[in-house]
Design an enzyme around this catalytic site. Structure first.
Site, PDB file in Angstrom:
ATOM      1  N   ALA A 101       0.784  -1.094  -0.020  1.00  0.00           N
ATOM      2  CA  ALA A 101      -0.089  -0.076   0.082  1.00  0.00           C
ATOM      3  C   ALA A 101       0.814   1.560  -0.067  1.00  0.00           C
ATOM      4  O   ALA A 101       2.001   1.786   0.965  1.00  0.00           O
ATOM      5  CB  ALA A 101      -0.922   0.349   0.808  1.00  0.00           C
ATOM      6  N   ASP A 102       0.476   2.287  -0.464  1.00  0.00           N
ATOM      7  CA  ASP A 102       1.658   3.717  -1.116  1.00  0.00           C
ATOM      8  C   ASP A 102       0.805   5.045  -1.471  1.00  0.00           C
ATOM      9  O   ASP A 102      -0.413   4.639  -1.867  1.00  0.00           O
ATOM     10  CB  ASP A 102       2.672   2.984  -2.206  1.00  0.00           C
ATOM     11  CG  ASP A 102       3.752   4.263  -1.695  1.00  0.00           C
ATOM     12  OD1 ASP A 102       3.551   4.966  -0.556  1.00  0.00           O
ATOM     13  OD2 ASP A 102       4.168   3.937  -2.926  1.00  0.00           O
ATOM     14  N   SER A 112      -7.421  10.884   3.694  1.00  0.00           N
ATOM     15  CA  SER A 112      -7.389   9.959   4.892  1.00  0.00           C
ATOM     16  C   SER A 112      -6.692   8.056   3.999  1.00  0.00           C
ATOM     17  O   SER A 112      -7.468   8.175   3.527  1.00  0.00           O
ATOM     18  CB  SER A 112      -8.076   9.636   6.060  1.00  0.00           C
ATOM     19  OG  SER A 112      -7.388   8.591   7.020  1.00  0.00           O
ATOM     20  N   PHE A 205       2.558  -8.205   7.018  1.00  0.00           N
ATOM     21  CA  PHE A 205       3.999  -7.405   7.095  1.00  0.00           C
ATOM     22  C   PHE A 205       4.400  -6.075   7.264  1.00  0.00           C
ATOM     23  O   PHE A 205       4.135  -5.743   6.079  1.00  0.00           O
ATOM     24  CB  PHE A 205       5.248  -8.295   6.871  1.00  0.00           C
ATOM     25  CG  PHE A 205       6.374  -8.425   6.570  1.00  0.00           C
ATOM     26  CD1 PHE A 205       6.579  -8.948   7.668  1.00  0.00           C
ATOM     27  CD2 PHE A 205       6.943  -7.294   6.298  1.00  0.00           C
ATOM     28  CE1 PHE A 205       8.213  -8.362   8.095  1.00  0.00           C
ATOM     29  CE2 PHE A 205       8.619  -7.572   6.595  1.00  0.00           C
ATOM     30  CZ  PHE A 205       9.150  -7.814   7.552  1.00  0.00           C
ATOM     31  N   ALA A 209       9.697   1.887   3.976  1.00  0.00           N
ATOM     32  CA  ALA A 209      10.258   1.924   3.061  1.00  0.00           C
ATOM     33  C   ALA A 209       9.916   2.957   2.257  1.00  0.00           C
ATOM     34  O   ALA A 209       8.733   3.960   2.810  1.00  0.00           O
ATOM     35  CB  ALA A 209       9.712   0.378   2.211  1.00  0.00           C
ATOM     36  N   HIS A 224       4.140  11.963   2.601  1.00  0.00           N
ATOM     37  CA  HIS A 224       4.506  11.354   3.918  1.00  0.00           C
ATOM     38  C   HIS A 224       4.805  10.362   4.216  1.00  0.00           C
ATOM     39  O   HIS A 224       4.011   8.966   3.731  1.00  0.00           O
ATOM     40  CB  HIS A 224       3.319  11.554   4.664  1.00  0.00           C
ATOM     41  CG  HIS A 224       2.920  11.943   6.364  1.00  0.00           C
ATOM     42  ND1 HIS A 224       3.748  12.703   6.854  1.00  0.00           N
ATOM     43  CD2 HIS A 224       2.090  10.726   7.343  1.00  0.00           C
ATOM     44  CE1 HIS A 224       3.323  12.056   8.452  1.00  0.00           C
ATOM     45  NE2 HIS A 224       2.784  10.539   8.633  1.00  0.00           N
ATOM     46  N   ASP A 301       7.599 -11.424   0.462  1.00  0.00           N
ATOM     47  CA  ASP A 301       7.602 -12.428   1.784  1.00  0.00           C
ATOM     48  C   ASP A 301       8.620 -12.252   2.028  1.00  0.00           C
ATOM     49  O   ASP A 301       9.843 -12.935   1.835  1.00  0.00           O
ATOM     50  CB  ASP A 301       6.701 -12.884   2.122  1.00  0.00           C
ATOM     51  CG  ASP A 301       6.059 -12.982   3.328  1.00  0.00           C
ATOM     52  OD1 ASP A 301       6.268 -11.357   4.214  1.00  0.00           O
ATOM     53  OD2 ASP A 301       6.151 -13.811   4.619  1.00  0.00           O
TER      54      ASP A 301
END
Length: 442
Positions: A101-102, A112, A205, A209, A224, A301
């Site tokens: 997720a990014d 948000s 996990f 990064a 952010h 992973d």
């Protein structure tokens, strides 16, 4: 009326702001078990359990720029009932593995990322499991012998393939329609009945990064980013809210931080509201159990990569879970002085009505190659400037319009921003029996 993706996401987006959402899903495909099955003496290793994998990719856009992305892998594990000769999948696990997720920091309005992440996970838990089980690509397709001479497969020679294509061109329209209908009726896909008892699980996990999906986006000063501890708290808050809102009271949540003492881990859990949080993981097994028979193999992973290294070192059949977690913290990915963790939840959801996926909500690709091709329009760009966000949006919309005659799903936000109220503290005069000290006269 059943809710769709837009109906769910609008409650997690800013009020009266219009966003576009791309939702890709590949065709459900049967895969090998994600946890290695221990072979039993004098028995077949095939336990008749079926594992089905589905890829989901979401990307959120505002003002013709992609600003958020998330990829989640869904596993449906159909379990054969014990002591039953016939294959009867009465129970199943639905496991969501959050891959990435990014954000990239190029959104022109404040939204948000935490809320949209929560909304997308809620949407996936709300999907009717039968959506994945109606048409599943098997591990090996068994083509009827009667039609083998009419099919073009990987084993078909070039001369034979050209001959088959020539015959198809010479067929009449009536013959082609009959052949098409016959092909649809052939068992090239598997179909499964939806089990009555489905346990819902989620695993992720956390590791800090600079970027996960948007390359070079860390060069944007408006992006952010969070520290390892901050990222853990961020995800823990999301998962805790989902547990409170979607899961039954007897469900569990578990947190493991390799290399940290249980006392330190419990400090993170003090802020959670769901009562059944504990230290550990949802993978099962004891400290002396072999890790290879407990730890699932997920894509990209660190745990899976470590298991593959144990295989190469011929230590996989001697490394138990206690040693596995102890050595995992010594890997390069864990030596960055940042907190990393494994979060998992397991239980039964309390969703009253499952939603049915529509073509408007989801683009289901015919192959994994096509799924990656469309996704690469977004993840293949460089986001060191705003041009990357603009170009990725233009490329995706043009491709969808040209190839599929469709467009992105529009969502008008309906979430009212929270108004922070300042606490007014009334000041009272200080009453003291002490007499003030006066300066002596000179």
């Amino acid at each position: 009326m059943s809710k769709g993706l837009a109906d769910i996401l609008k409650d997690y987006l800013p009020k009266d702001k219009t966003f576009d959402i791309l939702h890709l899903q590949n065709s459900p495909v049967e895969v090998r078990p994600i946890v290695t099955v221990e072979a039993q003496d004098n028995t077949d290793n095939d336990l008749s359990d079926v594992t089905i994998k589905i890829l989901h990719f979401f990307s959120l856009a505002y003002n013709k720029k992609f600003v958020f992305g998330m990829e989640i892998h869904v596993y449906i594990i159909l379990k054969k009932a014990e002591n039953i000769s016939n294959i009867d999948y009465s129970t199943a696990d639905r496991l969501l593995f959050v891959s990435k997720a990014d954000t990239n920091g190029y959104c022109d309005v404040k939204f948000s990322a935490k809320q949209i992440t929560k909304g997308l996970i809620r949407y996936l838990f709300s999907i009717n499991p039968s959506h994945y089980l109606k048409k599943v690509i098997p591990l090996e397709r068994k083509y009827p012998k009667s039609n083998l001479h009419k099919l073009i497969t990987k084993e078909t020679k070039l001369d034979d393939a050209l001959h088959i294509l020539a015959e198809r061109c010479n067929e009449s329209s009536t013959t082609k329609e009959m052949r098409y209908q016959s092909t649809l009726s052939e068992p090239y896909y598997n179909s499964y009945k939806t089990p009555s008892d489905i346990t819902s699980k989620l695993c992720l996990f956390t590791r800090p990064a600079d970027q996960y999906l948007f390359a070079e986006s860390s060069k944007n000063p408006k992006k952010h980013t969070l520290s390892g501890a901050g990222l853990l708290k961020w995800w823990l808050s999301i998962i805790d809210e989902l547990l409170c809102e979607l899961f039954m009271e007897d469900s569990i949540g578990k947190l493991r931080i390799p290399g940290e003492e249980p006392l330190t881990i419990r400090r993170y859990l003090k802020t959670t509201k769901f009562k059944n949080w504990m230290v550990g993981d949802i993978f099962g097994g004891t400290a002396n159990s072999l890790a290879i028979f407990s730890i699932p193999l997920f894509s990209d992973d660190p745990k899976s990569r470590f298991l593959h290294e144990l295989v190469e070192e011929n230590r996989v059949l001697t490394t138990n879970l206690s040693t596995f977690w102890m050595e995992l913290q010594e890997r390069q990915e864990f030596k960055l002085s940042e907190t990393v963790s494994v979060i998992g939840i397991s239980g039964h959801t309390i969703i009253p009505n499952f939603l049915n996926v529509t073509n408007k909500d989801t683009m289901i690709t015919l192959s994994k190659k096509e799924y990656k091709y469309i996704k690469n329009y977004i993840t293949g760009e460089e986001y060191n400037s705003e041009e990357g966000a603009l170009e990725s949006y233009e490329n995706v919309t043009n491709y969808l319009a040209y190839k599929f005659n469709t467009e992105l799903l529009s969502v008008i936000g309906g979430m009212t921003p929270r108004v922070k109220t300042q606490r007014v503290v009334e000041t009272q005069p200080v009453v003291s029996i002490l007499q003030p000290r006066k300066k002596a006269k000179t």
